[in-house]
Motif scaffolding. Structure first.
Motif, mmCIF file in Angstrom:
data_model
loop_
_atom_site.group_PDB
_atom_site.id
_atom_site.type_symbol
_atom_site.label_atom_id
_atom_site.label_comp_id
_atom_site.label_asym_id
_atom_site.label_seq_id
_atom_site.Cartn_x
_atom_site.Cartn_y
_atom_site.Cartn_z
ATOM 1 N N GLN A 74 0.839 -1.200 0.000
ATOM 2 C CA GLN A 74 0.000 0.000 0.000
ATOM 3 C C GLN A 74 0.877 1.253 0.000
ATOM 4 O O GLN A 74 1.796 1.373 0.807
ATOM 5 C CB GLN A 74 -0.913 0.018 1.233
ATOM 6 N N HIS A 75 0.566 2.191 -0.908
ATOM 7 C CA HIS A 75 1.379 3.400 -1.036
ATOM 8 C C HIS A 75 0.465 4.616 -1.169
ATOM 9 O O HIS A 75 -0.660 4.530 -1.663
ATOM 10 C CB HIS A 75 2.279 3.319 -2.272
ATOM 11 N N LEU A 76 0.988 5.784 -0.752
ATOM 12 C CA LEU A 76 0.258 7.044 -0.874
ATOM 13 C C LEU A 76 1.248 8.134 -1.241
ATOM 14 O O LEU A 76 2.287 8.285 -0.602
ATOM 15 C CB LEU A 76 -0.451 7.393 0.438
ATOM 16 N N GLU A 77 0.914 8.890 -2.295
ATOM 17 C CA GLU A 77 1.772 9.978 -2.759
ATOM 18 C C GLU A 77 0.959 11.266 -2.846
ATOM 19 O O GLU A 77 -0.150 11.275 -3.379
ATOM 20 C CB GLU A 77 2.347 9.666 -4.153
ATOM 21 N N ASN A 78 1.518 12.348 -2.312
ATOM 22 C CA ASN A 78 0.900 13.661 -2.472
ATOM 23 C C ASN A 78 1.318 14.251 -3.811
ATOM 24 O O ASN A 78 2.463 14.093 -4.245
ATOM 25 C CB ASN A 78 1.317 14.587 -1.330
ATOM 26 N N LEU A 79 0.381 14.922 -4.461
ATOM 27 C CA LEU A 79 0.625 15.526 -5.762
ATOM 28 C C LEU A 79 0.335 17.023 -5.685
ATOM 29 O O LEU A 79 -0.422 17.466 -4.830
ATOM 30 C CB LEU A 79 -0.258 14.877 -6.837
ATOM 31 N N ALA A 80 0.921 17.783 -6.583
ATOM 32 C CA ALA A 80 0.712 19.231 -6.578
ATOM 33 C C ALA A 80 0.464 19.732 -7.983
ATOM 34 O O ALA A 80 1.079 19.267 -8.945
ATOM 35 C CB ALA A 80 1.931 19.936 -5.974
ATOM 36 N N LEU A 81 -0.461 20.673 -8.092
ATOM 37 C CA LEU A 81 -0.709 21.337 -9.369
ATOM 38 C C LEU A 81 0.428 22.311 -9.675
ATOM 39 O O LEU A 81 0.971 22.954 -8.778
ATOM 40 C CB LEU A 81 -2.021 22.103 -9.331
ATOM 41 N N ASN A 82 0.763 22.407 -10.948
ATOM 42 C CA ASN A 82 1.721 23.398 -11.413
ATOM 43 C C ASN A 82 1.155 24.016 -12.689
ATOM 44 O O ASN A 82 0.958 23.308 -13.676
ATOM 45 C CB ASN A 82 3.083 22.761 -11.677
ATOM 46 N N GLU A 83 0.865 25.316 -12.635
ATOM 47 C CA GLU A 83 0.188 25.977 -13.742
ATOM 48 C C GLU A 83 -1.116 25.253 -14.079
ATOM 49 O O GLU A 83 -1.456 25.023 -15.239
ATOM 50 C CB GLU A 83 1.093 26.078 -14.968
ATOM 51 N N ASN A 84 -1.821 24.877 -13.014
ATOM 52 C CA ASN A 84 -3.154 24.253 -13.103
ATOM 53 C C ASN A 84 -3.145 22.856 -13.723
ATOM 54 O O ASN A 84 -4.195 22.362 -14.147
ATOM 55 C CB ASN A 84 -4.130 25.139 -13.885
ATOM 56 N N ARG A 85 -1.995 22.216 -13.760
ATOM 57 C CA ARG A 85 -1.924 20.877 -14.367
ATOM 58 C C ARG A 85 -1.065 19.930 -13.533
ATOM 59 O O ARG A 85 -0.180 20.379 -12.790
ATOM 60 C CB ARG A 85 -1.339 20.946 -15.787
ATOM 61 N N LEU A 86 -1.353 18.644 -13.696
ATOM 62 C CA LEU A 86 -0.467 17.622 -13.164
ATOM 63 C C LEU A 86 -0.641 16.345 -13.979
ATOM 64 O O LEU A 86 -1.703 16.086 -14.551
ATOM 65 C CB LEU A 86 -0.706 17.370 -11.668
ATOM 66 N N HIS A 87 0.432 15.549 -14.050
ATOM 67 C CA HIS A 87 0.437 14.275 -14.762
ATOM 68 C C HIS A 87 1.015 13.214 -13.829
ATOM 69 O O HIS A 87 2.047 13.451 -13.184
ATOM 70 C CB HIS A 87 1.290 14.335 -16.028
ATOM 71 N N VAL A 88 0.374 12.062 -13.774
ATOM 72 C CA VAL A 88 0.907 10.949 -12.998
ATOM 73 C C VAL A 88 0.655 9.661 -13.783
ATOM 74 O O VAL A 88 -0.417 9.472 -14.359
ATOM 75 C CB VAL A 88 0.270 10.885 -11.584
ATOM 76 N N GLY A 89 1.673 8.796 -13.836
ATOM 77 C CA GLY A 89 1.546 7.582 -14.632
ATOM 78 C C GLY A 89 2.225 6.392 -13.986
ATOM 79 O O GLY A 89 3.167 6.541 -13.187
ATOM 80 N N PHE A 90 1.739 5.206 -14.320
ATOM 81 C CA PHE A 90 2.309 3.953 -13.834
ATOM 82 C C PHE A 90 2.672 3.085 -15.036
ATOM 83 O O PHE A 90 1.886 2.965 -15.980
ATOM 84 C CB PHE A 90 1.301 3.210 -12.950
ATOM 85 N N PHE A 91 3.854 2.465 -14.981
ATOM 86 C CA PHE A 91 4.331 1.638 -16.086
ATOM 87 C C PHE A 91 4.668 0.249 -15.544
ATOM 88 O O PHE A 91 5.614 0.078 -14.784
ATOM 89 C CB PHE A 91 5.543 2.283 -16.751
ATOM 90 N N ASP A 92 3.855 -0.721 -15.945
ATOM 91 C CA ASP A 92 4.011 -2.107 -15.501
ATOM 92 C C ASP A 92 4.980 -2.810 -16.456
ATOM 93 O O ASP A 92 4.617 -3.130 -17.589
ATOM 94 C CB ASP A 92 2.644 -2.800 -15.495
#
Length: 223
Positions: free
Chosen positions: A85-103
């Motif tokens: 189990q994992h938890l990551e905080n994310l932040a907007l930058n210039e009203n955008r954010l991208h997060v991806g997972f690669f299996d």
């Protein structure tokens, strides 16, 4: 003649046994998905986070691109026990954010692209219809959308066939329902777009404008 029939039956039984053994072997050797579940959330204070579950013996190597405000998690098998189990905080930058997972086991990618406005820079209470929302990727080919609106917000669901977007329309009005949950099918394109469409009135007149925020793109089409 009896000998020929007997030989034929033995051949058929042997063929069936070989086929079954091959099918079982194929199923046993099928690669396991390293990513079990993802849940993207926006809290009431406007902060973003992503919770994700990995299979055991899996590590995530994080790669960040500051310019694109992207965070990528590259998943691989290892020979020791790992945290699931994992938890990551994310932040907007210039009203955008991208997060991806690669299996790396399945050669599969799963991505979220978010466009939103930080709550501290919101244009006023009249535009603050949405309180919180969360999106969970299910293993049955659907996304579970859950969200809560503020007081006296009327909510309508609509699929925009022209734009190919699942829309949630929010406007001021009399309503007691505040918490919503919907399972949304992921299209055959493997790309699902979700927009919260805010209908904002100007003063007491009938003039209004619409503002699409937040906007979410879920994408598992690319490898």
């Amino acid at each position: 003649m009896r000998k020929s029939v007997g030989t034929f039956l033995v051949f058929v039984l042997a063929l069936n046994f070989t086929s079954c053994s091959t099918d079982e072997l194929t199923l046993d050797n099928a690669p396991e998905a390293l990513l079990k579940q993802i849940e993207l959330k926006r809290a009431a204070d406007g902060s973003y986070s992503i919770a994700y579950q990995l299979s055991n013996n899996t590590i995530a190597v994080v790669q960040e691109d500051v310019n694109l405000n992207s965070k990528e998690f590259h998943l691989s098998k290892v020979g020791f026990n790992t945290k699931e189990q994992h938890l990551e905080n994310l932040a907007l930058n210039e009203n955008r954010l991208h997060v991806g997972f690669f299996d790396n086991m399945l050669d599969k990618s799963t991505k979220f692209e978010i466009e939103d406005e930080h709550i501290n820079f919101s244009k006023g209470a009249d535009a603050d219809f949405l309180k919180t929302y969360g999106i969970t990727a299910n293993d049955d080919g659907t996304l579970q959308l859950e969200f809560e609106v503020n007081d006296n917000v009327v909510t309508e669901f609509f699929h925009n066939n022209v734009l190919g977007i699942y829309e949630i329309h929010l406007r001021k009005g009399t309503s007691t329902e505040k918490v919503f949950s919907r399972a949304i099918d992921i299209p055959i394109t493997k790309i699902l777009k979700i927009d919260f469409v805010n209908h904002i009135l100007f003063g007491k007149g009938a003039a209004q404008r619409t503002e699409r925020k937040p906007r979410v793109i879920y994408d598992e089409s690319r490898r």
